[in-house]
Design a protein around this motif. Structure first.
Motif, mmCIF file in Angstrom:
data_model
loop_
_atom_site.group_PDB
_atom_site.id
_atom_site.type_symbol
_atom_site.label_atom_id
_atom_site.label_comp_id
_atom_site.label_asym_id
_atom_site.label_seq_id
_atom_site.Cartn_x
_atom_site.Cartn_y
_atom_site.Cartn_z
ATOM 1 N N ALA A 165 41.922 35.182 35.985
ATOM 2 C CA ALA A 165 41.190 35.105 37.090
ATOM 3 C C ALA A 165 40.180 36.123 37.240
ATOM 4 C CB ALA A 165 42.024 35.077 38.287
ATOM 5 N N VAL A 166 38.951 35.918 37.580
ATOM 6 C CA VAL A 166 37.958 37.021 37.702
ATOM 7 C C VAL A 166 37.578 37.257 39.289
ATOM 8 C CG1 VAL A 166 35.585 37.989 37.077
ATOM 9 C CG2 VAL A 166 36.976 36.695 35.506
ATOM 10 N N ALA A 204 35.320 34.666 30.679
ATOM 11 C CA ALA A 204 35.605 33.493 30.709
ATOM 12 C C ALA A 204 36.700 33.626 31.882
ATOM 13 C CB ALA A 204 36.244 32.897 29.480
ATOM 14 N N ALA A 205 36.985 32.644 32.469
ATOM 15 C CA ALA A 205 38.133 32.630 33.580
ATOM 16 C C ALA A 205 38.392 31.166 33.972
ATOM 17 C CB ALA A 205 37.548 33.410 34.740
ATOM 18 N N ASP A 206 39.778 30.869 34.350
ATOM 19 C CA ASP A 206 40.477 29.662 35.006
ATOM 20 C C ASP A 206 39.786 29.818 36.332
ATOM 21 O OD1 ASP A 206 42.158 29.044 32.609
ATOM 22 O OD2 ASP A 206 42.790 31.035 33.114
ATOM 23 N N GLU A 225 46.134 37.786 33.251
ATOM 24 C CA GLU A 225 45.130 38.743 33.568
ATOM 25 C C GLU A 225 44.307 38.489 34.679
ATOM 26 O OE1 GLU A 225 42.607 41.653 30.629
ATOM 27 O OE2 GLU A 225 41.838 39.584 30.820
ATOM 28 N N VAL A 226 44.031 39.609 35.496
ATOM 29 C CA VAL A 226 42.942 39.493 36.715
ATOM 30 C C VAL A 226 42.003 40.674 36.351
ATOM 31 C CG1 VAL A 226 42.333 39.692 39.027
ATOM 32 C CG2 VAL A 226 44.890 38.990 38.345
ATOM 33 N N VAL A 227 40.711 40.139 36.367
ATOM 34 C CA VAL A 227 39.488 40.978 36.146
ATOM 35 C C VAL A 227 38.737 41.226 37.372
ATOM 36 C CG1 VAL A 227 37.360 41.403 34.657
ATOM 37 C CG2 VAL A 227 39.198 40.108 33.861
ATOM 38 N N ALA A 236 49.420 46.101 36.732
ATOM 39 C CA ALA A 236 49.515 46.303 35.199
ATOM 40 C C ALA A 236 48.632 45.380 34.616
ATOM 41 C CB ALA A 236 50.939 46.082 34.661
ATOM 42 N N ASN A 237 48.496 44.008 35.245
ATOM 43 C CA ASN A 237 47.647 43.110 34.452
ATOM 44 C C ASN A 237 46.155 43.216 35.031
ATOM 45 O OD1 ASN A 237 48.505 41.989 36.858
ATOM 46 N ND2 ASN A 237 48.633 39.825 36.153
ATOM 47 N N LEU A 238 45.622 44.237 35.664
ATOM 48 C CA LEU A 238 44.553 44.103 36.088
ATOM 49 C C LEU A 238 43.364 45.077 35.120
ATOM 50 C CD1 LEU A 238 42.210 44.113 38.401
ATOM 51 C CD2 LEU A 238 43.138 46.098 39.350
#
Ligand SMILES: Cc1cc2nc3c(=O)[nH]c(=O)nc-3n(C[C@H](O)[C@H](O)[C@H](O)COP(=O)(O)OP(=O)(O)OC[C@H]3O[C@@H](n4cnc5c(N)ncnc54)[C@H](O)[C@@H]3O)c2cc1C
Length: 440
Positions: free
Chosen positions: A7-8, A168-170, A29-31, A130-132
């Motif tokens: 996700a962005v 790119a992102a869902d 992952e989140v951006v 952690a997943n940012l």
């Protein structure tokens, strides 16, 4: 458990940070993409991308509850960090229609925290995810799409010579605030833009900071002077963390307070609250003045669109930006993010999300537009219901001068934890009708 890839989130202010938190456990992952370089650690300095951060910001009970859902322990952490805390009705002195409302207790803690300090607390907690991945100092240029579905964001780093990149992102979440370009991007993708409702108020905020003892407001942490029909000027005086006081005064329809100290104090003296100007005169000014012009409350009706691209959501001020004098924007953003947290594990879709947050926005929107339309100079349709409610509220405020039960009920509504119709409960209506008449 994370089931989707990425996700962005566009925009790293209150709505964007809380959206990151809401999505972190549902995406691998989140951006986070933010135009400003994001400061590290707690800070009382406003960011360039959030110029409104220089002005007093109230956090409502509904918002604090939502923040607690997203960031458990936030209230205790902030109080421990020196943020003044007290009962939301007992530690706030509210003048409404010129009446000092009798204070009571609603059993809900209210924090007097400056906007930069609150944002920096939220940011510190969220950046610990952690997943940012954070991409700051970077402009969002647009959306990437395939067959009308959003597949990512186009970004442009601010470093010299950097070209455009795609992330790119869902799911892309637009949290870029009031200036959001989603309405324009929708047009570029072949979708209709949402209907935009506006209520022009032409509001001007002027803020100065002062050094003040923690008990400078006589046991309260905040004094609020709500504008009234007979005097549409208002103000907020808040003792926040680190012994500083933030004083914001405002006028509507082009009326504005000067920034220079004498002019600012002269404006404060015209408010319908005797202590406001006296307290400021006894305090030590510590900063340069700041001003902010806010033309209109704006609500974008995304929930009414028939078609909306898959892979895109909008949150926070980008959906609805409220006249700030009612202190609702951060709280509504947090309540929307708490909704996102609840929906994300099952795969949130835009229509379902917009449908879920519309009722969250309805009440504060009704409060803002209804109250602003009490001012004869504000243009808009005054329905019979609006006229009735405004007349009832004037009477309630007059009665609440001597009746803490009414102040408590009013405070619950303003804090977004009780429905406005709760003020019409028969036992309260009797108090309003009997005591309101006697008090006027
Ligand atoms: C004067 C004023 C006073 C207010 N007082 C209160 C109050 O008392 N209580 C309250 O609850 N609310 C208040 N608000 C509202 C509150 O500030 C917002 O509701 C809150 O900040 C949530 O907004 P947001 O995160 O959606 O957007 P914003 O806070 O506007 O943040 C948008 C973020 O997106 C970034 N951004 C924008 N465009 C781009 C781009 N193209 N690329 C990359 N990044 C981008 C910006 O840098 C910023 O960080 C006030 C607002 C104003 C204007």
């Amino acid at each position: 458990m994370a089931t989707k890839d990425r996700a962005v989130v566009l925009g790293g202010s209150v709505a964007g940070l809380l959206a990151v938190r809401a999505l972190a456990s549902s995406y691998r992952e989140v951006v986070l993409v933010e135009r400003d370089p994001l400061p590290v650690g707690t800070s009382t300095t406003p960011r360039t991308g959030v110029p409104h951060g220089r002005h007093a910001h109230g956090l409502l009970v509904g918002g604090l509850r939502a923040i607690e859902t997203l960031l458990p322990g936030a209230t205790a952490d902030l109080a421990e960090a020196g943020v003044p805390a007290g009962d939301m009705c007992g530690a706030i002195r509210l003048y409404a229609d010129g009446h000092p409302l009798r204070q009571g207790t609603i059993g809900e803690l209210g924090l007097a925290v400056s906007r930069p300090f609150l944002e920096s607390y939220v940011r510190t907690r969220v950046l610990d995810t952690a997943n940012l991945k954070v991409i700051d100092g970077c402009d969002v240029a647009g959306l990437d799409s395939v067959d009308g579905a959003v597949t990512g964001a186009r970004i442009h780093r601010r470093s010299v010579g950097a070209g455009e990149e795609t992330v790119a992102a869902d799911l892309v979440v637009d949290a870029t605030g009031r200036g959001s370009r989603t309405p324009r991007w929708l047009g570029e993708l072949g979708y209709a833009s949402p209907v935009e409702e506006r209520l022009e108020v032409n509001l001007s905020y002027t803020t100065r900071k002062f050094k003040m003892a923690p008990d400078g407001l006589g046991g309260n942490h905040t004094v609020i002077v709500a504008p009234s029909v007979t005097n549409p000027r208002g103000g907020v005086l808040q003792v926040v963390e680190q012994g500083r006081a933030v004083a914001t005064v405002f006028g509507i329809l082009g009326d504005a307070a000067p920034g220079d100290l004498d002019g600012f104090l002269a404006f404060a003296k015209t408010l319908r609250a005797p202590e406001f100007d006296g307290i400021l005169r006894a305090a030590e000014p510590i900063d340069e003045p700041a001003t902010f012009r806010f033309p209109a409350s704006v609500r974008r009706r995304y929930e009414r669109l028939d078609r909306f691209p898959a892979g895109l959501l909008v949150i926070g001020d980008a959906i609805c930006s409220f006249n700030p004098q009612y202190a609702q924007g951060m709280s509504v953003s947090a309540m929307e993010a708490a909704t996102l947290l609840r929906m994300a594990p099952d795969g949130v879709t835009a229509p379902a999300f917009f449908r879920a947050v519309a009722p969250i926005i309805d009440v504060p929107w009704q409060i803002v537009t209804g109250s602003d339309l009490a001012h004869p100079g504000v243009q808009g349709e005054r329905t019979g219901a609006i006229r009735f409610v405004n007349a009832y509220l004037r009477r309630l405020q007059a009665a609440a001068r001597r009746d803490a039960t009414l102040t408590e009920a009013f405070a619950r509504v303003l804090n977004l934890i009780a429905a406005p119709r709760s003020l019409m409960r028969p036992d309260l209506a009797v108090r309003v009708l009997v005591r309101g008449r006697a008090a006027r």
